[in-house]
Design a protein around this motif. Structure first.
Motif, short mmCIF file in Angstrom:
data_model
loop_
_atom_site.label_atom_id
_atom_site.label_comp_id
_atom_site.label_asym_id
_atom_site.label_seq_id
_atom_site.Cartn_x
_atom_site.Cartn_y
_atom_site.Cartn_z
N MET A 82 -29.42 -7.57 26.83
CA MET A 82 -30.48 -7.61 27.84
C MET A 82 -30.69 -6.24 28.41
O MET A 82 -29.76 -5.46 28.59
N PHE A 83 -31.90 -5.84 28.72
CA PHE A 83 -32.21 -4.53 29.24
C PHE A 83 -31.60 -4.36 30.62
O PHE A 83 -31.60 -5.27 31.43
N GLU A 84 -31.06 -3.17 30.88
CA GLU A 84 -30.42 -2.89 32.15
C GLU A 84 -31.22 -1.84 32.90
O GLU A 84 -31.09 -0.63 32.67
N ALA B 185 -30.88 -13.95 32.58
CA ALA B 185 -29.73 -13.74 33.45
C ALA B 185 -28.71 -14.87 33.32
O ALA B 185 -27.51 -14.68 33.56
N THR B 186 -29.17 -16.06 32.93
CA THR B 186 -28.27 -17.20 32.76
C THR B 186 -27.63 -17.25 31.38
O THR B 186 -26.84 -18.16 31.10
N GLY B 187 -27.97 -16.30 30.51
CA GLY B 187 -27.41 -16.27 29.17
C GLY B 187 -28.22 -16.98 28.12
O GLY B 187 -27.81 -17.07 26.96
#
Length: 358
Positions: free
Chosen positions: A1-3, A113-115
């Protein structure tokens, strides 16, 4: 995921609000001390305000951070770790960013965010060099390589899906450059190279091409790693491709078995060949030695024959008769006997050699 993120700005002092508060305080004091005291208090307040304003220019930069300094909005320099001072706002501006942080971007899929993983088919479906369609998902790891370029050279529109704010190249700039690089590399290779045989080469070539595009854009990003994730054919033809892959695995298994058999049999065959060769060489040496000995013997006999032909001829005749008639008792008569058989020469080992005189 992009940070996203990784930067922080020093808080700016609201000068007008502070001035209003100090002015109100000065007004209350002036009512007590009159006009002369008003001037002294005003100068003191201005001096105090100036010191407070200058004090807000003190800032710290962490070991993993760098600070980009601006003066009246124009970029000035990059400041390293430590305690520093710079002109406070609104004259100066400090943007502190963690340049050592490893960031990542997903292409072809998106992790919430929840995977939860969501496929992005419009990014993942690509055409290979042999005109097949393949679904490619990839993760790019990068960091900030040039803070000035990262902050001021690219005006990115941002990306809502990955929650990237506008202004920095982490959004559409990086995603579009990554997709373009991967499509170019995939379009130059067969589907077998991408699925099985040359995945590492695809990753390496994509990383090099992506870095070239970002350098051309002056995005200030440094690519650390490009890793292919799920690489598969479209769902409609996946079964056929699975059969091909299984057949290729069987082929490799048979080849490995053949190589193992070769490694087992070849040393044995080489050992047997060496034994045969050594035997042949020994046989050759023996025959050559025998032939050489017979030739030397013949030469010696010839030499004696030339010296005394009659004696040598008689000796050879006797040796030949002894070889032709083995185990037979033989008598040799001399010419002096004149037909008298009583005078003889025994040639066997079991009798003494005697010459009988008449």
């Amino acid at each position: 995921m992009f940070e996203p993120g990784g930067s922080r700005q020093q808080p700016e002092i609201k000068v007008e609000e502070i001035i209003n508060k100090i002015g109100a305080g000065i007004g209350r004091v002036a009512q007590r001390f009159g006009g002369g005291g008003m001037k002294i208090i005003g100068l003191g307040a201005i001096l105090l305000l100036t010191l407070l304003w200058l004090g807000t220019g003190v800032y710290t930069v962490g070991p993993r951070e760098r600070a980009a300094l601006q003066l009246f909005g124009a970029f000035q320099t990059i400041q390293g770790p430590g305690l520093h001072w710079y002109f406070p706002g609104p004259i100066g501006k400090k943007t502190i960013v963690d340049v050592m942080n490893t960031r990542s971007m997903e292409l072809g899929f998106f992790t919430t965010a929840t995977g939860t993983v969501t496929d992005q088919s419009e990014e993942a479906l690509m055409i290979t060099g042999d005109l097949n369609i393949v679904n490619v998902q990839m993760v790019v790891q990068y960091k900030i390589g040039d803070l000035e370029k990262y902050l001021f050279r690219v005006d990115d529109p941002g990306e809502t899906l990955r929650d990237v704010q506008p202004g920095l190249p982490d959004g559409r700039t990086l995603k579009d450059a990554t997709e373009a690089s991967l499509r170019q590399v995939v379009g130059q290779r067969s589907i077998d190279d991408i699925l099985v045989t040359r995945r590492e080469e695809v990753e390496s070539d994509t990383s090099i091409k992506l870095q070239e595009i970002l350098d051309e854009y002056e995005a200030g990003l440094q690519i650390l790693n490009v890793a292919l994730q799920t690489v598969r054919p479209p769902d409609e033809v996946r079964a056929a491709f699975d059969d091909v892959v299984n057949a290729r695995v069987d082929k490799e298994s048979r080849i490995n078995e053949a190589n193992a058999y070769e490694q087992d049999r070849l040393p044995k065959a080489q050992g047997e060949a060496r034994v045969i060769i050594q035997g042949a060489e020994a046989f050759k040496a023996e025959k050559v030695a025998i032939a050489t000995g017979e030739a030397d013997r013949f030469d010696s006999v010839l030499e004696e024959y030339n010296k005394s032909k009659e004696v040598t001829r008689q000796r050879l005749y006797l040796e030949a008769m002894e070889e032709i008639l083995p185990g037979v008792r033989k008598f040799v008569l001399t010419e002096d006997a004149n037909g008298n058989l009583l005078q003889f020469l025994p040639l066997t080992d079991d009798a003494d050699v005697k010459v009988v005189e008449p």
